[in-house]
Enzyme design. Structure first.
Site, PDB file in Angstrom:
ATOM      1  N   TYR A   1      10.095 164.535  85.257  1.00  0.00           N
ATOM      2  CA  TYR A   1       9.535 163.993  84.013  1.00  0.00           C
ATOM      3  C   TYR A   1       8.237 163.233  84.299  1.00  0.00           C
ATOM      4  CZ  TYR A   1       8.694 160.481  80.409  1.00  0.00           C
ATOM      5  OH  TYR A   1       8.083 159.653  79.483  1.00  0.00           O
TER       6      TYR A   1
ATOM      7  N   LYS B   1       4.304 163.994  83.203  1.00  0.00           N
ATOM      8  CA  LYS B   1       3.483 163.064  82.416  1.00  0.00           C
ATOM      9  C   LYS B   1       2.209 162.706  83.200  1.00  0.00           C
ATOM     10  CE  LYS B   1       4.220 161.302  78.950  1.00  0.00           C
ATOM     11  NZ  LYS B   1       3.894 161.719  77.549  1.00  0.00           N
TER      12      LYS B   1
ATOM     13  N   SER C   1      11.154 163.893  77.042  1.00  0.00           N
ATOM     14  CA  SER C   1      11.053 162.484  77.441  1.00  0.00           C
ATOM     15  C   SER C   1      12.207 161.946  78.284  1.00  0.00           C
ATOM     16  CB  SER C   1      10.929 161.622  76.184  1.00  0.00           C
ATOM     17  OG  SER C   1      12.157 161.620  75.473  1.00  0.00           O
TER      18      SER C   1
ATOM     19  N   THR D   1       3.413 156.889  79.993  1.00  0.00           N
ATOM     20  CA  THR D   1       4.520 156.043  80.434  1.00  0.00           C
ATOM     21  C   THR D   1       4.175 155.281  81.704  1.00  0.00           C
ATOM     22  OG1 THR D   1       6.763 156.173  81.350  1.00  0.00           O
ATOM     23  CG2 THR D   1       5.425 158.130  81.573  1.00  0.00           C
ATOM     24  N   ASP D   2       4.910 154.190  81.942  1.00  0.00           N
ATOM     25  CA  ASP D   2       4.730 153.451  83.206  1.00  0.00           C
ATOM     26  C   ASP D   2       5.358 154.203  84.388  1.00  0.00           C
ATOM     27  OD1 ASP D   2       7.429 153.067  82.598  1.00  0.00           O
ATOM     28  OD2 ASP D   2       7.368 150.877  82.722  1.00  0.00           O
ATOM     29  N   GLU D   3       6.194 155.225  84.096  1.00  0.00           N
ATOM     30  CA  GLU D   3       6.898 155.916  85.190  1.00  0.00           C
ATOM     31  C   GLU D   3       5.940 156.682  86.100  1.00  0.00           C
ATOM     32  OE1 GLU D   3      10.573 157.802  84.440  1.00  0.00           O
ATOM     33  OE2 GLU D   3      11.185 156.326  82.949  1.00  0.00           O
TER      34      GLU D   3
ATOM     35  N   GLY E   1      17.032 160.079  93.036  1.00  0.00           N
ATOM     36  CA  GLY E   1      15.640 159.604  93.073  1.00  0.00           C
ATOM     37  C   GLY E   1      15.368 158.440  92.136  1.00  0.00           C
ATOM     38  N   HIS E   2      16.416 157.730  91.752  1.00  0.00           N
ATOM     39  CA  HIS E   2      16.335 156.669  90.734  1.00  0.00           C
ATOM     40  C   HIS E   2      15.298 155.601  91.101  1.00  0.00           C
ATOM     41  CE1 HIS E   2      19.094 154.188  87.833  1.00  0.00           C
ATOM     42  NE2 HIS E   2      17.842 154.224  87.429  1.00  0.00           N
TER      43      HIS E   2
HETATM   44  P1  NAD Z   1      11.478 161.753  71.994  1.00  0.00           P
HETATM   45  O1  NAD Z   1      12.074 162.670  72.998  1.00  0.00           O
HETATM   46  O2  NAD Z   1      12.364 160.883  71.161  1.00  0.00           O
HETATM   47  O3  NAD Z   1      10.586 162.586  70.955  1.00  0.00           O
HETATM   48  C1  NAD Z   1       9.730 163.628  71.368  1.00  0.00           C
HETATM   49  C2  NAD Z   1       9.303 164.382  70.104  1.00  0.00           C
HETATM   50  O4  NAD Z   1       8.382 165.422  70.510  1.00  0.00           O
HETATM   51  C3  NAD Z   1      10.453 165.085  69.377  1.00  0.00           C
HETATM   52  O5  NAD Z   1      10.333 164.896  67.994  1.00  0.00           O
HETATM   53  C4  NAD Z   1      10.279 166.558  69.752  1.00  0.00           C
HETATM   54  O6  NAD Z   1      10.770 167.447  68.757  1.00  0.00           O
HETATM   55  C5  NAD Z   1       8.769 166.642  69.893  1.00  0.00           C
HETATM   56  N1  NAD Z   1       8.324 167.746  70.762  1.00  0.00           N
HETATM   57  C6  NAD Z   1       8.822 168.082  71.989  1.00  0.00           C
HETATM   58  N2  NAD Z   1       8.167 169.149  72.473  1.00  0.00           N
HETATM   59  C7  NAD Z   1       7.224 169.477  71.551  1.00  0.00           C
HETATM   60  C8  NAD Z   1       6.208 170.475  71.502  1.00  0.00           C
HETATM   61  N3  NAD Z   1       6.064 171.363  72.482  1.00  0.00           N
HETATM   62  N4  NAD Z   1       5.406 170.524  70.414  1.00  0.00           N
HETATM   63  C9  NAD Z   1       5.565 169.625  69.391  1.00  0.00           C
HETATM   64  N5  NAD Z   1       6.509 168.669  69.406  1.00  0.00           N
HETATM   65  C10 NAD Z   1       7.329 168.589  70.460  1.00  0.00           C
HETATM   66  O7  NAD Z   1      10.416 160.893  72.789  1.00  0.00           O
HETATM   67  P2  NAD Z   1       9.972 159.369  72.577  1.00  0.00           P
HETATM   68  O8  NAD Z   1      10.902 158.493  73.316  1.00  0.00           O
HETATM   69  O9  NAD Z   1       9.705 159.141  71.153  1.00  0.00           O
HETATM   70  O10 NAD Z   1       8.595 159.391  73.389  1.00  0.00           O
HETATM   71  C11 NAD Z   1       7.371 159.752  72.752  1.00  0.00           C
HETATM   72  C12 NAD Z   1       6.254 159.708  73.781  1.00  0.00           C
HETATM   73  O11 NAD Z   1       6.161 158.419  74.352  1.00  0.00           O
HETATM   74  C13 NAD Z   1       6.457 160.671  74.965  1.00  0.00           C
HETATM   75  O12 NAD Z   1       5.223 161.218  75.308  1.00  0.00           O
HETATM   76  C14 NAD Z   1       6.991 159.774  76.079  1.00  0.00           C
HETATM   77  O13 NAD Z   1       6.635 160.288  77.336  1.00  0.00           O
HETATM   78  C15 NAD Z   1       6.262 158.482  75.768  1.00  0.00           C
HETATM   79  N6  NAD Z   1       6.935 157.240  76.203  1.00  0.00           N
HETATM   80  C16 NAD Z   1       8.239 157.003  75.857  1.00  0.00           C
HETATM   81  C17 NAD Z   1       8.827 155.790  76.202  1.00  0.00           C
HETATM   82  C18 NAD Z   1      10.256 155.456  75.825  1.00  0.00           C
HETATM   83  O14 NAD Z   1      10.780 154.427  76.279  1.00  0.00           O
HETATM   84  N7  NAD Z   1      10.916 156.240  74.995  1.00  0.00           N
HETATM   85  C19 NAD Z   1       8.091 154.838  76.922  1.00  0.00           C
HETATM   86  C20 NAD Z   1       6.765 155.142  77.270  1.00  0.00           C
HETATM   87  C21 NAD Z   1       6.205 156.330  76.884  1.00  0.00           C
HETATM   88  O1  DAU Z   2       9.639 153.535  81.451  1.00  0.00           O
HETATM   89  C1  DAU Z   2       9.362 154.337  80.352  1.00  0.00           C
HETATM   90  C2  DAU Z   2      10.380 155.453  80.255  1.00  0.00           C
HETATM   91  O2  DAU Z   2      11.594 154.871  79.803  1.00  0.00           O
HETATM   92  C3  DAU Z   2       9.948 156.576  79.328  1.00  0.00           C
HETATM   93  O3  DAU Z   2       8.793 157.187  79.862  1.00  0.00           O
HETATM   94  C4  DAU Z   2      11.069 157.614  79.179  1.00  0.00           C
HETATM   95  O4  DAU Z   2      10.690 158.592  78.235  1.00  0.00           O
HETATM   96  C5  DAU Z   2      12.308 156.891  78.684  1.00  0.00           C
HETATM   97  O5  DAU Z   2      13.383 157.798  78.585  1.00  0.00           O
HETATM   98  C6  DAU Z   2      12.678 155.752  79.630  1.00  0.00           C
HETATM   99  O6  DAU Z   2      13.105 156.264  80.903  1.00  0.00           O
HETATM  100  P1  DAU Z   2      14.342 155.610  81.707  1.00  0.00           P
HETATM  101  O7  DAU Z   2      14.858 156.599  82.660  1.00  0.00           O
HETATM  102  O8  DAU Z   2      13.972 154.266  82.233  1.00  0.00           O
HETATM  103  O9  DAU Z   2      15.352 155.379  80.460  1.00  0.00           O
HETATM  104  P2  DAU Z   2      16.942 155.616  80.315  1.00  0.00           P
HETATM  105  O10 DAU Z   2      17.325 154.987  79.019  1.00  0.00           O
HETATM  106  O11 DAU Z   2      17.307 157.024  80.566  1.00  0.00           O
HETATM  107  O12 DAU Z   2      17.519 154.723  81.489  1.00  0.00           O
HETATM  108  C7  DAU Z   2      17.249 153.334  81.561  1.00  0.00           C
HETATM  109  C8  DAU Z   2      17.883 152.814  82.839  1.00  0.00           C
HETATM  110  O13 DAU Z   2      19.311 152.840  82.673  1.00  0.00           O
HETATM  111  C9  DAU Z   2      17.589 153.665  84.053  1.00  0.00           C
HETATM  112  O14 DAU Z   2      17.496 152.811  85.195  1.00  0.00           O
HETATM  113  C10 DAU Z   2      18.820 154.569  84.190  1.00  0.00           C
HETATM  114  C11 DAU Z   2      19.937 153.689  83.663  1.00  0.00           C
HETATM  115  N1  DAU Z   2      21.034 154.377  82.965  1.00  0.00           N
HETATM  116  C12 DAU Z   2      20.726 155.286  81.986  1.00  0.00           C
HETATM  117  C13 DAU Z   2      21.720 155.943  81.302  1.00  0.00           C
HETATM  118  C14 DAU Z   2      21.379 156.955  80.227  1.00  0.00           C
HETATM  119  C15 DAU Z   2      22.357 154.069  83.267  1.00  0.00           C
HETATM  120  O15 DAU Z   2      22.630 153.221  84.149  1.00  0.00           O
HETATM  121  N2  DAU Z   2      23.347 154.715  82.577  1.00  0.00           N
HETATM  122  C16 DAU Z   2      23.098 155.654  81.616  1.00  0.00           C
HETATM  123  O16 DAU Z   2      24.045 156.225  81.041  1.00  0.00           O
END
Ligand code: NAD
Ligand code: DAU
Length: 349
Positions: free
Chosen positions: A156, A160, A83, A130-132, A290-291
């Site tokens: 990533y 997705k 993720s 995800t919205d990404e 690519g941010h």
């Molecule tokens: P995370 O990285 O915290 O957790 C991922 C979990 O999946 C972990 O417990 C890991 O052990 C497990 N995993 C990884 N590979 C695996 C595999 N091959 N088989 C079984 N389990 C496996 O992720 P998260 O932030 O909880 O995100 C969960 C889902 O939601 C993801 O699909 C992510 O793309 C999506 N999502 C996340 C966010 C966010 O802001 N975190 C937002 C939108 C969508």
């Molecule tokens: O939009 C949904 C996504 O949000 C999920 O699909 C992803 O799994 C989740 O990780 C998250 O992605 P982002 O890249 O947006 O999250 P992150 O927390 O890594 O970063 C949030 C923003 O902050 C992004 O613009 C990058 C910036 N950032 C991140 C880190 C870790 C910083 O400026 N400094 C940092 O140290």
């Protein structure tokens, strides 16, 4: 019974805890326990008879078939994924393997199981996305809706997007009753401190620098994780198979503003002994390649069709989150020291 994959991660563990707090239907949690999987999150339900943990990979077809045979789930919620965007930039391989190949294998095993069911229409495969996948927005562009074109920009988000397309194809071609949610940035308890919000809270308290990529004016649409969980429950309950639902918090914030808010709350709840503000620890660092500049979710479809809206505002959710990290320093220490992995080995030896 429902099968949750990736339930030891950030959103999955919040989802399972909320599920068992709101209903009595049993849950099987299948998780590979990568670095992001932490069974500590679920310690409170470890011995709950409604909860079963299975250590395994969504790409393990034989294991999944065995699980289906044994537990006969009425639904699968697929959270399992790699993720973290920055990790995908450094090494995309695991993202291709789990997010694309793993989802494909899970879909294939699900199709075989679902084909054997008497009541096939009642089954659901809910894919968490995800919205990404929609790419990036300019400052005045309208927010992403369910019909916005996919334009993923990182390994990533591309992985997705590929999984979303496979899920869609399994509905269109085979009739598998799938649902997909595309959610914005979550925050809240059990968030791994590699992501912006938990990383900033942790670094601030440790006296370390708070790294802001580029100019810090990138915008994300923040949603409290418990609101995401309630949206998923609602889509599972009432969503129309084959449809996708965007989930967001109506909370667009620039990264630098988010970090300022975190510093201000910490200044209030955990003031530094020298009286200085945590804002002094902010450091601008090289931008992420690519941010994406801006994400924003138009969440009207899920509101109009399914009656879901987030409960938390950014102000209420972020305060709860800081409070949780202050009250759960032990959890953070376990994750940052890596000792949570020893705990898992001991508990599940
Ligand atoms: P995370 O990285 O915290 O957790 C991922 C979990 O999946 C972990 O417990 C890991 O052990 C497990 N995993 C990884 N590979 C695996 C595999 N091959 N088989 C079984 N389990 C496996 O992720 P998260 O932030 O909880 O995100 C969960 C889902 O939601 C993801 O699909 C992510 O793309 C999506 N999502 C996340 C966010 C966010 O802001 N975190 C937002 C939108 C969508
Ligand atoms: O939009 C949904 C996504 O949000 C999920 O699909 C992803 O799994 C989740 O990780 C998250 O992605 P982002 O890249 O947006 O999250 P992150 O927390 O890594 O970063 C949030 C923003 O902050 C992004 O613009 C990058 C910036 N950032 C991140 C880190 C870790 C910083 O400026 N400094 C940092 O140290």
């Amino acid at each position: 019974m429902i099968l949750v994959t990736g339930g030891a991660g950030f959103i999955g563990s919040n989802f399972i805890l909320d599920w068992l707090a709101t209903c009595d239907e049993p849950v099987v949690n299948l998780d590979a326990l990568t670095y992001a999987g932490n069974l500590h999150n679920l310690a409170s339900i470890k011995d709950d008879p409604r909860y079963t943990f299975v250590h395994g990979d969504i790409g393990d077809t034989a294991l999944i078939a065995d699980l289906f045979g044994k537990h006969q789930p009425r639904a699968i919620i697929n959270f399992a994924a790699e993720s973290h965007v920055d990790r995908s930039i450094h090494g995309p391989e695991d993202f291709i393997q789990t997010n694309i190949v793993g989802t494909f294998r899970l879909l294939e095993a699900t199709r075989a199981y679902w084909s054997s069911l008497v009541d096939r229409a009642a089954f659901r495969f809910l894919h968490i996305s995800t919205d990404e996948v929609f790419g990036t927005l300019g400052a005045t562009d309208p927010a992403f809706s369910e019909i916005t074109q996919y334009q993923p920009n990182s390994p990533y988000s591309a992985s997705k997007a590929a999984s979303d397309h496979l899920v869609r194809a399994y509905h269109h071609t085979y009739g598998l009753p799938v649902l997909t949610t595309n959610c914005s940035n979550n925050y809240g308890p059990y968030h791994f401190p590699e992501k912006l919000i938990p990383l900033v809270i942790h670094n601030a308290l440790e006296g370390r620098s708070l790294p802001i990529y580029g100019d810090g004016q990138q915008i994300r649409d923040w949603l409290y994780v418990k609101d995401h969980c309630s949206a998923i429950r609602r889509v599972l309950e009432a969503g129309t198979p084959g449809e996708t639902y965007n989930v967001g918090g109506w909370n667009e914030r620039a990264n630098l503003d988010v970090v300022h808010v975190l510093c201000d709350i910490l200044d209030e709840l955990a003031p530094k002994s020298d009286g200085a503000s945590y804002r002094k620890q902010i450091t601008f660092v090289t931008d992420r390649p690519g941010h994406d500049r801006r994400y924003a979710i138009d969440a009207r479809k899920i509101e109009v069709e399914l009656g879901w809206r987030p409960v938390e505002t950014f102000e209420s959710g972020i305060r709860k989150t800081v409070r949780w990290y202050l009250d759960n320093a032990e959890w953070v220490r376990g994750v940052t020291s890596g000792s949570y992995r020893n705990w898992v080995e001991k508990q599940y030896a």
